[in-house]
Design a protein around this motif. Structure first.
Motif, mmCIF file in Angstrom:
data_model
loop_
_atom_site.group_PDB
_atom_site.id
_atom_site.type_symbol
_atom_site.label_atom_id
_atom_site.label_comp_id
_atom_site.label_asym_id
_atom_site.label_seq_id
_atom_site.Cartn_x
_atom_site.Cartn_y
_atom_site.Cartn_z
ATOM 1 N N THR A 201 0.865 -1.186 0.000
ATOM 2 C CA THR A 201 0.000 0.000 0.000
ATOM 3 C C THR A 201 0.895 1.228 0.000
ATOM 4 N N GLU A 202 0.364 2.323 -0.559
ATOM 5 C CA GLU A 202 1.147 3.551 -0.666
ATOM 6 C C GLU A 202 0.275 4.742 -0.299
ATOM 7 N N THR A 203 0.848 5.633 0.505
ATOM 8 C CA THR A 203 0.225 6.914 0.806
ATOM 9 C C THR A 203 1.213 8.009 0.411
ATOM 10 N N THR B 9 3.991 0.684 2.544
ATOM 11 C CA THR B 9 3.962 -0.428 3.486
ATOM 12 C C THR B 9 3.856 -1.731 2.714
ATOM 13 N N VAL B 10 4.701 -2.679 3.088
ATOM 14 C CA VAL B 10 4.724 -3.988 2.422
ATOM 15 C C VAL B 10 4.588 -5.072 3.478
ATOM 16 N N GLY C 98 3.873 -11.717 4.524
ATOM 17 C CA GLY C 98 3.416 -12.885 5.280
ATOM 18 C C GLY C 98 4.172 -12.898 6.578
ATOM 19 N N PRO C 99 5.422 -13.341 6.573
ATOM 20 C CA PRO C 99 6.205 -13.318 7.810
ATOM 21 C C PRO C 99 6.765 -11.945 8.163
ATOM 22 N N LEU C 100 6.822 -11.023 7.182
ATOM 23 C CA LEU C 100 7.422 -9.711 7.415
ATOM 24 C C LEU C 100 6.433 -8.593 7.124
ATOM 25 N N LYS C 101 6.663 -7.485 7.814
ATOM 26 C CA LYS C 101 6.069 -6.214 7.455
ATOM 27 C C LYS C 101 7.174 -5.180 7.513
ATOM 28 N N PHE C 102 7.222 -4.295 6.499
ATOM 29 C CA PHE C 102 8.184 -3.206 6.568
ATOM 30 C C PHE C 102 7.599 -1.964 5.936
ATOM 31 N N THR C 103 8.159 -0.828 6.314
ATOM 32 C CA THR C 103 7.724 0.455 5.774
ATOM 33 C C THR C 103 8.915 1.176 5.160
ATOM 34 N N THR C 104 8.620 1.939 4.113
ATOM 35 C CA THR C 104 9.591 2.840 3.503
ATOM 36 C C THR C 104 9.017 4.242 3.611
ATOM 37 N N GLU D 291 11.035 0.810 9.198
ATOM 38 C CA GLU D 291 10.795 -0.139 10.273
ATOM 39 C C GLU D 291 10.518 -1.507 9.666
ATOM 40 N N VAL D 292 10.924 -2.544 10.398
ATOM 41 C CA VAL D 292 10.693 -3.923 9.943
ATOM 42 C C VAL D 292 10.213 -4.745 11.131
#
Length: 931
Positions: free
Chosen positions: A133-135, A140-141, A144-150, A160-161
């Motif tokens: 998703t993008e704002t 934000t990606v 499944g096992p991971l979430k991270f933000t750019t 953050e991861v």
């Protein structure tokens, strides 16, 4: 005469005979043979395969699917790599991202899994764990096992991861592994005091989600170089972030750029260090494991921190940060490095989770470093502060690195997030697989059937070697390790993997263009890796790139050179070529290619093998750069090979990017520049090279190869441009047949007739093409005489013409030897051509001969000769004006064609017809109009 076939019947024949009969349930059934390379096995490891597709068959990717050997559909992502842009915009190459499982390679024939591409499925339409998703502020990606933000406002690559440790798909604060901080991400430390440039401080970054598929997401960010003066030089960068469905790792490609376009002349980018920093959210004093690449893993508590240093290609040390003592060493022999997969890494973990970091081609692109400090800051040292530039056969005593103006360099990094239970073997195996991931190979027959991948129409001979060794990794020849020989040593980031003999002297005499298409013949991963490394080496080492360059907006200000022969730069030419001299103790390490040695064929070939997006980036610049070369009358280097390489490079950019304005400019260049420079009674253009007047077979061969490739791209869609190019090629063929005989330089206009020379090897394939596309047997006989023993006492061609193994030369010649034209009957000549003129309008009438398919009409103000003549009262047919009509031939019927002419004199006209098999008739009777 060509028989007509129903397309579906043709497809079934192709797939049953050439591929695998038992899998021909749908019209498409392309086998992808996945080969493990690192010797450790791979379980659902992400890879990319590029599959060519036949012209006019697929216009979207909505119905592709991938199945395994049992016939079960497996998750896969399909993306269009490029299209048949100039024809019908159908898909030319599709990129397949999937996660194969394959056992370890232990001996020949092991470590192989089979998959099949079909066209009876649902494309990318399936449920996936990969979400993006993008704002306005953040991307934000979730994998499944991971979430991270750019963070788009404060770019730190990974802001953050989180690692989903309890597998509940809820990412909580206690599961965070990388925490936000403005000093995360790219850190550039220049040569001047306090010159610390944080990527997070840039406000001019552009972001793009390049891929958002079910298997892979790719985020690209870029900020351009800014050069104002020697004490105000801001580095440029581009970053790609790759995330994969169901995978707990993230790949980061970081490209350091030095290609300022805000000033006409710029300067080397000097610096002391470039690194990527990430603040880890781990408990204090975690456990650190370091893989040395020789199978050993060093382990201790973090303490004051430690770092892994690749100090030379064969020297790796682990240092304690305080004091700076060696903790462990590994010195690996050239023989070991050449033949084995080494996986080096650093891993930092507390009692709950951890993160491992690794750099691809760690020892090959030395110096590289991985470190953890006392504050749990993980650093990926792409250009470490404990080393410097490899310059003049030593590490520079200045302590500096420098990128030449217009040089970009990227390295690949993997961050693996895991639970605390991850074993040493798992880390070592992942590091090895990251170095050499599994490779998916396609049958050579499929490349032959699709004719989509190679130039000159893509033909591939069938009689290829059947006894091919099973080589999984590329074995570096031992002379590459000789660091005392600057023309041999092929390691360090500024040498890997390029033609080092031509690094500082691109105009060195000898040799001919490279090719990396051996992989298409052997299906060996070793050849895949050679292509990948050699192609990327061209991008990383040569200073021939300006990021963000736009011809329409930037050319008048920058005026990038149209004459890079023996040049120091592709910038506007001046002496010195930089805004200021090099700093003391530093100097030029590499020059861009001049046009006479603009051997970029292997870069495009690498793209169709690997799908590497950095190659597409480069071709976006090349396309804009070459527009200037095509628009501006050429000065200085007017050699045929220089023009040929320039045109080929522009055409490569067109095929990769789809910028059709390049094709339009090439068409005008051929008709208004090349044809006008061609000698109308001898067929050559003065190549003006090496102090010689005239033309050589070697020079002309490169030029004709580019023209023929252009013709193949537009055939069937722009017959007029095709006809103009065909006239030019025909004149050169007449020159070679009547005067040159595959010679070195001769001046046919001075009455010289040549003897064959081995350097004319580049002319062989164009003449083979000409025979196949005209049916003129004399050109085949002439070619065979050259290849079998030479002409007029001269030599046979250099190079390999006995068996095509993926080399630059010989592919087309071998094809026509293996595939004699089945239809050799040329349409009969038209005998009743009549021309009538009324004012500016000219009307032609003739009877269409049997087997005619299309027409080629020539006209001029002198009587036209079919046979090459030097009689100035006549005109050679190939030197005449040309009209390519879209008139469909109707054998036995009267046909008419009209056009307008502003000529005030009588016109002489003749017509050739072609059948559907490209057999060219003899010339018609010559008709003449009144004034």
């Amino acid at each position: 005469m060509r028989s007509r076939h129903n397309f579906s019947i043709f497809f079934c024949i192709v797939f049953i005979a050439a591929l695998d009969a038992k899998h021909c349930q749908a019209s498409l059934n392309v086998p992808l043979t996945v080969k493990e390379t690192a010797g450790v096995g791979a379980k659902a490891y992400p890879i990319t395969s590029v599959v060519p597709l036949p012209y006019g068959t697929y216009y979207d990717i909505n119905k592709f699917r991938l199945v395994d050997a049992s016939g079960a559909t497996i998750p896969a992502q399909f993306d269009v790599l490029n299209r048949w842009w100039g024809k019908d915009n159908s898909v030319r190459h599709v990129k397949v991202n999937f996660q194969p499982t394959v056992k370890a390679f232990t001996r020949k024939g092991t470590g192989i899994s089979k998959y099949f591409l079909k066209d009876d499925g649902f494309g990318n339409d399936f449920v996936t764990s990969l979400k993006v998703t993008e704002t306005a502020n953040v991307i934000t990606v979730m994998t499944g096992p991971l979430k991270f933000t750019t963070n788009k406002k404060r770019f730190t690559i990974l802001d953050e991861v989180w690692l989903d440790q309890n597998n509940d798909q809820v990412f909580q604060e206690w599961e965070k592994v990388i925490k936000s901080g403005h000093k995360n991400g790219g850190i550039f430390i220049g040569r001047l005091p306090n010159d610390i440039q944080l990527d997070s401080s840039r406000k001019d970054i552009t972001f793009k989600i390049e891929e958002s598929g079910p298997m892979r997401t790719v985020i690209r960010a870029e900020a351009l170089t800014k050069y104002y003066d020697t004490e105000n030089h801001t580095h440029g960068f581009a970053v790609r972030i790759y995330a994969y469905a169901n995978k707990p790792f993230i790949k980061i490609d970081y490209q350091l750029q030095n290609s300022a376009k805000n000033k006409t002349w710029a300067w080397p980018l000097y610096f002391e260090e470039m690194k990527l920093d990430f603040a880890l959210d781990l408990n204090n004093n975690p456990t650190v494991r370091v893989g040395l690449g020789d199978g050993t893993v060093y382990q201790r508590q973090r303490g004051n921190g430690l770092y892994l240093a690749q100090e030379f290609h064969d020297v790796t040390n682990i240092y304690d940060m305080q004091p700076n003592d060696v903790l462990e060493s590994a010195t690996l022999s050239a023989d070991f490095l050449s033949k084995n997969v080494t996986g080096k890494f650093i891993d930092v973990a507390d009692s709950d989770r951890g993160v491992a970091a690794m750099i691809r081609y760690f020892w090959q692109t030395w110096p590289n470093g991985l470190s953890i400090d006392s504050q749990n800051k993980l650093s990926i040292d792409l250009f470490p502060n404990w080393s410097a530039q490899w310059h003049e056969r030593r590490i520079s005593p200045t302590g500096l690195y420098w990128l030449e103006d217009m040089q970009h360099v990227y390295k690949e990094v993997l961050l693996y997030f895991h639970s605390a239970k991850t074993s040493n073997d798992e880390l070592k195996n992942l590091a090895k697989t990251f170095q050499y991931p599994p490779v998916a190979a396609l049958p050579t027959d499929w490349y032959s059937q699709t004719r989509a991948t190679l130039d000159m129409g893509g033909l591939i001979p069938a009689n290829l070697s059947k006894s091919i060794p099973d080589k999984r990794i590329y074995t570096y020849p031992l002379p590459m390790f000789n660091h005392s020989r600057p023309n041999k040593y092929n390691f360090n980031w500024d040498n890997f993997l390029v033609d080092v003999r031509r690094k500082k002297a691109p105009a060195n005499a000898g040799g001919w263009a490279y090719s990396v298409t051996r992989f298409l013949v052997t299906q060996n991963p070793s050849d895949f890796y050679y292509a990948e490394q050699f192609g990327v080496g061209e991008l990383n080492v040569r200073p021939q790139w300006v990021a963000g360059y736009d011809y329409q907006n930037d050319f008048e200000r920058l005026k990038l050179t149209q004459h890079p022969y023996f040049g120091w730069s592709w910038r506007k030419q001046k002496k010195p070529h930089l805004d200021a001299p090099y700093l003391n103790g530093t100097g030029n390490d590499v020059k861009p290619r001049d046009d006479q040695h603009g051997w970029f064929y292997h870069v495009e070939e690498t793209y169709y093998i690997t799908g590497n997006p950095w190659i597409r980036d480069w071709y976006e610049f090349v396309g804009e750069f070459r527009k200037g070369t095509l628009d501006i009358p050429r000065t200085g280097d007017n050699s045929s090979r220089g023009i040929g390489h320039m045109l080929a490079n522009a055409l490569q950019a067109y095929r990769v990017t789809g910028d059709t304005t390049i094709i339009d400019k090439m068409s005008k260049y051929i008709s208004s520049n090349l044809r006008k420079s061609q000698r109308p009674y001898y067929g050559f253009r003065n190549s003006l090279c090496c102090g010689r007047y005239g033309e050589s077979g070697m020079q002309a061969g490169y030029l004709l190869r580019a023209i023929i490739s252009f013709m193949e791209e537009i055939k069937g869609k722009n017959w007029q441009a095709y006809a103009e190019a065909f006239q030019f090629v025909s004149g050169y063929m007449a020159w070679n047949y009547n005067f040159s005989n595959f010679s070195n330089y001769i001046d046919a206009s001075a009455g010289e007739v040549g003897a064959s020379n081995g350097t004319a090897l580049t002319f062989v394939d164009p003449q083979a093409w000409y025979y196949l596309h005209t049916g003129k047997r004399e050109y085949l006989d002439h070619l065979n005489r050259y290849m079998e023993g030479g002409i007029n006492g001269g030599a046979k061609p250099y190079g390999n013409f006995g068996k095509w193994k993926g080399q630059f030369e010989g592919r087309y010649a071998q094809f026509i030897r293996e595939n004699p034209k089945k239809d050799t009957v040329r349409p009969p000549a038209i005998a009743d051509l009549i021309a009538v003129r009324k004012g500016p309008d000219v009307s032609l009438v003739w009877t269409a001969p049997p087997d005619a398919f299309r027409y080629h009409i020539v006209f001029g103000e002198k009587p036209i000769s079919e046979h090459t003549t030097t009689d100035k009262s006549l005109m050679n047919w190939w030197a005449a004006n040309v009209i390519a009509s879209d008139l469909m031939a109707k054998p036995g019927s009267k046909q008419t064609l009209s056009f307008s002419s502003n000529s005030s004199t009588a016109l002489y006209l003749a017509v050739f017809s072609f059948d559907e098999n490209d057999n060219m008739s003899a010339m018609s009777n010559v008709a003449c109009t009144n004034r």
